[in-house]
Design an enzyme around this catalytic site. Structure first.
Site, short mmCIF file in Angstrom:
data_model
loop_
_atom_site.label_atom_id
_atom_site.label_comp_id
_atom_site.label_asym_id
_atom_site.label_seq_id
_atom_site.Cartn_x
_atom_site.Cartn_y
_atom_site.Cartn_z
N GLY A 93 86.49 -88.39 -9.34
CA GLY A 93 87.61 -88.51 -8.41
C GLY A 93 88.85 -89.09 -9.05
O GLY A 93 89.71 -89.63 -8.36
N GLY A 94 88.97 -88.95 -10.38
CA GLY A 94 90.17 -89.41 -11.06
C GLY A 94 90.39 -90.90 -10.95
O GLY A 94 91.53 -91.37 -11.08
N SER A 170 83.20 -86.11 -14.28
CA SER A 170 84.66 -86.22 -14.33
C SER A 170 85.06 -87.63 -14.75
O SER A 170 84.65 -88.09 -15.81
CB SER A 170 85.26 -85.83 -12.97
OG SER A 170 86.65 -85.66 -13.07
N ASP A 279 87.21 -75.07 -17.29
CA ASP A 279 87.70 -76.41 -16.94
C ASP A 279 88.85 -76.77 -17.88
O ASP A 279 88.69 -76.70 -19.10
CB ASP A 279 86.54 -77.41 -17.10
CG ASP A 279 86.93 -78.83 -16.73
OD1 ASP A 279 88.10 -79.09 -16.38
OD2 ASP A 279 86.04 -79.70 -16.81
N HIS A 309 85.81 -77.02 -13.15
CA HIS A 309 85.55 -78.45 -13.22
C HIS A 309 84.61 -78.89 -12.09
O HIS A 309 84.85 -78.61 -10.92
CB HIS A 309 86.87 -79.22 -13.11
CG HIS A 309 86.74 -80.69 -13.29
ND1 HIS A 309 86.43 -81.27 -14.50
CD2 HIS A 309 86.86 -81.73 -12.41
CE1 HIS A 309 86.38 -82.58 -14.36
NE2 HIS A 309 86.62 -82.88 -13.10
#
Length: 353
Positions: A93-94, A170, A279, A309
């Site tokens: 989620g960055g 991620s 990605d 991604h």
């Protein structure tokens, strides 16, 4: 300074794409679509015999509102006394979105626990920009120290602490990498917990110079370049560029992490890096694999054609392939170089201005 003032125009544009509202005090409002209200009551009933995997939430550090969702697979009686490997999972989620309670992440962890099988501990950590890096790394390592105490009966009764893997998707893959480095430097303090390997799934890394995959997939529907840049701007320490070691550990050949990587190598900690060429982040992942190999760390790579991604969290067929790769990786107890998977020449790692 307000978040609006401190942010670039790109961050403002990206905030609309990912359903964020930038507040004057530097915080953000997140859409309930992307991060639900998380609590112990959000988990399925852990006593339900119908579920192939039981789950429950337990607190780690109430002052930071951090906790863990533990997943325990139901097993046949003949295996009831055999302890299971442990997978500590950090969601993506960055660094600014989602939760261990998010539906997609919960279901992915259920699949891992059932199919590996393993006890999975999904860590709820503090999010940026309210808590910029290294807060997430601090929480990631604090969770390991909490796990080793075996305060929870599921962990005490069913988990083999000597067979632990740190996994993340991620930005969670970025967390697993940095948590693994920290854990290597303090491995004695974590006993009896022993980290056998890292599993970096579509890991989120960046840099100030663009890679060919970033430019080729600039307008990717999952991680467009403007959104990736904005997430780094909101999560890195104020004033840091994307060449900060948190974002770009490959900068200058990884010289800033020399001691940590040498310790990881000496401990025999193996690293699995998975990704796909659909990605935008793929070139960064290949670059990381090459850097780790140059430092003597045992690396296994699994890069697929196509995809996008985080596709394994959404597509069952892709998830099955990932689980099989993880099973093979976890079944190998000693460092064996590439593990027979190798780095594909067809994926470019050229950095361009």
């Amino acid at each position: 300074m307000s978040a609006e003032t401190a942010s670039s125009a790109g961050t403002v544009i990206a905030s609309k794409f990912i359903h964020l509202t930038l507040n004057p005090d530097g915080t953000v409002d997140r859409s309930r679509m992307v991060i639900p209200v998380a609590s112990a009551s959000a988990a399925p009933d852990p006593t339900s015999p119908a579920s192939p995997v039981l789950s429950k939430d337990v607190p780690i550090n109430p002052s930071h509102n951090t906790w863990a969702r533990i997943f325990l697979p139901q097993r046949v009686p003949s295996c009831s006394e055999e302890k299971l490997p442990l997978v500590v999972y950090y969601h993506g989620g960055g660094f600014i979105l989602f939760s261990a309670a998010s539906k997609e992440i919960h279901e992915f962890c259920v699949t891992l626990a059932r199919e590996l099988p393993a006890v999975v501990v999904s860590v709820e950590y503090r999010l940026a920009p309210e808590h910029r890096l290294p807060s997430a790394y601090d929480d990631a390592v604090e969770a390991l120290h909490w796990i080793k105490t075996l305060q929870d009966e599921w962990l005490a009764d069913h988990t083999d602490l000597s067979t632990c893997y740190l996994m993340g998707s991620s930005s969670g893959g970025n967390m697993a990498f940095h948590a693994g480095l920290r854990a290597s430097m303090s491995h004695g303090d974590l006993e009896p917990l022993k980290i056998r390997g890292l599993i970096l799934h579509h890991a989120y890394f960046g840099g100030t110079q663009r890679t060919p995959s970033e430019l080729r997939l600039e307008n990717d529907e999952t991680v467009p370049l403007v959104v990736s840049d904005a997430m780094w701007e909101l999560s890195l320490p104020l004033g840091a560029t994307r060449d900060h070691v948190y974002s770009n550990p490959m900068a200058d050949g990884g010289i800033e992490l020399f001691e940590e990587l040498e310790k990881m190598r000496s401990l025999g900690c193996r690293v699995l890096i998975t990704g796909c060429d659909g990605d935008p982040l793929i070139d960064r992942e290949v670059e990381l694999a090459k850097m780790l190999q140059e430092k003597g760390v045992s690396v296994v790579t699994d890069f697929a054609e196509g995809g996008q991604h985080g596709i394994e969290l959404r597509e069952p067929d892709w998830c099955k392939l990932l689980v099989q790769t993880m099973k093979t990786f976890m079944a190998t107890k000693t460092a064996t170089g590439h593990g027979g998977v190798g780095l594909p020449d067809k994926i470019s790692t050229q950095i361009v201005a």
